[in-house]
Design an enzyme around this catalytic site. Structure first.
Site, PDB file in Angstrom:
ATOM      1  N   SER B 178      53.686 -17.445  -4.007  1.00  0.00           N
ATOM      2  CA  SER B 178      54.019 -18.481  -5.213  1.00  0.00           C
ATOM      3  C   SER B 178      55.636 -17.276  -5.091  1.00  0.00           C
ATOM      4  O   SER B 178      56.146 -16.961  -3.911  1.00  0.00           O
ATOM      5  CB  SER B 178      54.056 -18.314  -6.539  1.00  0.00           C
ATOM      6  N   ARG B 248      54.637 -24.058 -20.645  1.00  0.00           N
ATOM      7  CA  ARG B 248      52.941 -23.411 -19.647  1.00  0.00           C
ATOM      8  C   ARG B 248      52.508 -24.245 -19.764  1.00  0.00           C
ATOM      9  O   ARG B 248      51.798 -25.101 -18.156  1.00  0.00           O
ATOM     10  CB  ARG B 248      52.543 -22.797 -20.478  1.00  0.00           C
ATOM     11  N   ASP B 344      47.628 -27.240  -2.574  1.00  0.00           N
ATOM     12  CA  ASP B 344      48.952 -26.977  -2.977  1.00  0.00           C
ATOM     13  C   ASP B 344      50.030 -27.746  -2.915  1.00  0.00           C
ATOM     14  O   ASP B 344      50.337 -28.295  -1.844  1.00  0.00           O
ATOM     15  CB  ASP B 344      48.931 -25.618  -2.205  1.00  0.00           C
ATOM     16  N   HIS B 377      47.692 -24.266  -6.186  1.00  0.00           N
ATOM     17  CA  HIS B 377      48.220 -23.688  -6.108  1.00  0.00           C
ATOM     18  C   HIS B 377      47.637 -22.683  -6.360  1.00  0.00           C
ATOM     19  O   HIS B 377      47.820 -21.454  -5.715  1.00  0.00           O
ATOM     20  CB  HIS B 377      49.439 -24.126  -6.957  1.00  0.00           C
ATOM     21  N   ASP B 378      47.399 -22.262  -7.595  1.00  0.00           N
ATOM     22  CA  ASP B 378      46.570 -20.893  -8.564  1.00  0.00           C
ATOM     23  C   ASP B 378      45.154 -20.076  -6.838  1.00  0.00           C
ATOM     24  O   ASP B 378      44.817 -19.182  -7.906  1.00  0.00           O
ATOM     25  CB  ASP B 378      45.576 -21.219  -9.232  1.00  0.00           C
TER      26      ASP B 378
END
Lengths: 217, 410
Positions: B178, B248, B344, B377-378
């Site tokens: 990222s 967040r 992602d 994505h994580d």
């Protein structure tokens, strides 16, 4: 068969899992060259070139499994589609661009061949010969699309969408202004068809063919 | 990433006591981090892309493993947006394993028995490296918005000062995902002769309009909180916790995938049999997000969030090289391994493919794998056996090429 002779390096054949055509390809590559293998599968040829020819060998492979296996083996392989991604390589980036048993699976064989000759100073292509006597016999006698040991998948599932014969390929090479430097045909037992045989013998008895091409002029 | 659903997830606002505690912890780490720190004097300022000099640079970092005599086994880890230097040790604030505990450690792909691993908090961060919550030497008060805006390149230049300080000329590998992947690409472009191999994961060579848009939502949430106080909340003894928590929550959605959210939560209700016909966290996914927001504000500084998101937004590597990304890597001898993940949608595979095409055009050695995963994505931070196998294979081959001996078994 009287018109063929065995491939010599049996150790190398074992290294490729019995892919005689890969040994023939590797023998055409000068040691220490920069090589791009288009359709590199699990990286068998890249490994062979790196270990026996000390090449800077890189690959493009469509299947995720093949790529991940290759990268996990420490090979420089990128996931990509030859029909699209060859356009991103600059002219003369490699000494050799290799397409082994992949030409018949491309959507644009002519474009792919032109790109190979642009990116590499030399191009090596191996492909299954649809003009082999058994293919002809299958179609003539049984009325079926041929299914052989090297092409075991039936027509409705095969990724091979552009079959050609040795004679067809020679015509295509001519069409894209390629000069034929070397040619080898392998019969169904993996033996070389003797080079002094006429084309029609190659086209009939060669189950696979390997060509080394350069640009004309 | 904590995937468990808390039993009692309260909405974002914190009571005064826990707010004060969070404030104290966050400021404590900013001033006196639980890690190594290097301070560069006023005589060695960092020249920023914003055109100003940053004096008294402080970098907080961790190291794992030992540097070999040839100084040839150093791996630099670059953390993502809200990561920190605690890649492979228990985090001093959260008490949880480091963010790359999956990949870094003895016997893991980035093997700390074999490599000397360096992990630093980024410039603009809030865990000890100079950032908006650091004390401005000119005023004696926290920088706040007086901190110049920093870029990915500024972060990398600061890391280069750390690497110099450690006496390392050439890094064996620079790795990160990222925003960390952006730093990896910037390293390879800015210091090609100092990077033997590069591992940019789940990243892009520029931040897309969609991603800038998501960041803007997060920043607006922070700045809309009345307790943000124009960025002067530390001096005024308050915390824009609600705004930062909302930021967040929104961002966290982008780190996951539709499939992963569905798999984890579906439409299941949180500790109740029926909807309440109100605006409580009826759904588990709501409760989960509120928890994520609440946990985040305990460990992260709101102004830092503005700065690091901005750094990502400004990242466009090709723009610094005449608009041609391949020029950033022209003549590079670095070996690259680019990895993306199928689910992602923050940095989809096409972003990685653009990097690969540029590397191909520049003639660089590159491996590129797209890994099938529903974790979004994580995924680069999570248990992904294929990622581990690929990383291991790539690093092993690079280690052979550079002549590093095989791992000593413990």
């Amino acid at each position: 068969m009287a018109i063929s002779e065995p491939v010599l390096d049996e150790g190398a054949v074992r290294l490729t899992g019995g892919r005689v055509d890969l040994v023939v390809v590797a023998e055409m590559v000068a040691p220490g060259s920069r090589v791009l293998d288009v359709g590199s599968g699990g990286g068998e040829l890249l490994d062979l070139l790196a270990t026996t020819r000390q090449c800077d060998a890189r690959g493009i492979e469509l299947s995720r499994e093949g790529v991940n296996a290759g990268v996990a083996r420490g090979l420089a392989v990128v996931q990509g589609d030859a029909d699209v991604d060859l356009a991103y390589y600059p002219d003369d980036a490699f000494d050799y661009v290799i397409l082994s048993q992949t030409l018949q699976a491309t959507r644009r064989p002519r474009w792919v061949l032109e790109q190979m000759l642009r990116i590499g100073r030399k191009a090596i292509i191996s492909f299954p010969n649809f003009g082999h006597w058994r293919s002809r016999l299958d179609l003539l006698v049984n009325g079926h699309m041929p299914v052989t040991e090297n092409m075991p998948i039936p027509w409705y599932d095969t990724p091979n969408i552009h079959f050609c014969t040795i004679r067809d390929f020679v015509e295509l090479a001519d069409l894209v202004d390629a000069k034929m430097e070397k040619a080898v045909a392998l019969d169904s037992s993996g033996h070389r068809v003797r080079f002094n045989m006429p084309w029609w013998v190659w086209n009939l008895f060669g189950e696979q063919a390997v060509f080394l091409l350069t640009r004309k002029g | 990433m904590n995937s468990t659903v808390p039993q009692d997830a309260s909405p974002a606002p914190l009571d005064a006591e826990s707010e004060a505690r969070a404030d104290a912890v966050a400021r404590g780490e900013a001033d006196e981090p639980h890690s190594l720190v290097v301070r560069f004097g006023a005589d060695r300022p960092l020249k920023l892309d914003a055109g100003v000099l940053l004096p008294d640079l402080k970098i907080a970092y961790q190291t794992y493993g030992e540097l070999n005599a040839a100084r040839s086994n150093a791996v630099l880890l670059c953390h993502a947006l809200t990561g920190d230097q605690h890649a492979a040790n228990i985090n001093p604030i959260t008490g949880k394993p480091g963010w790359w505990d999956t990949l870094v450690g003895p016997g893991k792909p980035i093997d700390t028995r074999r490599f000397f691993v360096i992990s630093s908090n980024v410039l603009g961060g809030c865990m000890g490296t100079t950032g908006p919550s650091s004390v401005n030497p000119a005023t004696g008060a926290p920088y706040g918005l007086a901190m110049p805006v920093v870029t990915i390149r500024d972060m990398v230049n600061a890391q280069a000062m750390l690497v110099d300080h450690l006496g390392i000329e050439k890094l064996f590998c620079v790795a990160g995902g990222s925003m960390g992947g952006m730093q990896v690409l910037q390293w390879a472009a800015s210091y090609p002769e100092r990077v033997f191999s590069a591992l940019p994961l789940a990243t892009g060579a520029r931040h897309s309009a969609q991603n800038i848009a998501f960041h803007e939502v997060g920043r607006q949430a922070v700045m809309a909180d009345p307790d943000w106080r124009g960025g002067r909340y530390l001096e005024e003894g308050v915390m824009p916790s609600r705004g930062l928590a909302v930021a967040r929550m929104a961002a966290h959605i982008t780190y996951m995938s539709d499939q992963a959210l569905h798999r984890k939560f579906g439409r299941r209700l949180q500790n109740r049999a029926m909807p309440t016909f109100g605006f409580d966290a009826d759904f588990q996914v709501e409760s989960y997000l509120r928890h994520q927001g609440e946990a985040f504000v305990q460990r992260f500084d709101a102004n830092s969030y503005l700065y690091v998101t901005r750094a990502m937004d400004y990242f466009d590597l090709a723009a610094d090289y005449g608009g041609v990304l391949a020029n950033a890597f022209r003549g590079s001898k670095t070996r690259f391994c680019v990895v993306s993940f199928t689910s992602d949608w923050l940095f989809p595979t096409d972003e990685s493919r653009a990097i690969v095409h540029a590397l191909n055009a520049s003639g660089a050695s590159v491996s590129f794998a797209e890994i099938e995963s529903d974790k979004g994505h994580d995924a680069f931070l999570l248990e992904e056996p294929e990622l581990f196998a690929i990383t291991q294979g790539f690093l092993d081959a690079a280690a052979r090429a550079v002549g590093l001996p095989p791992t000593k078994d413990a």
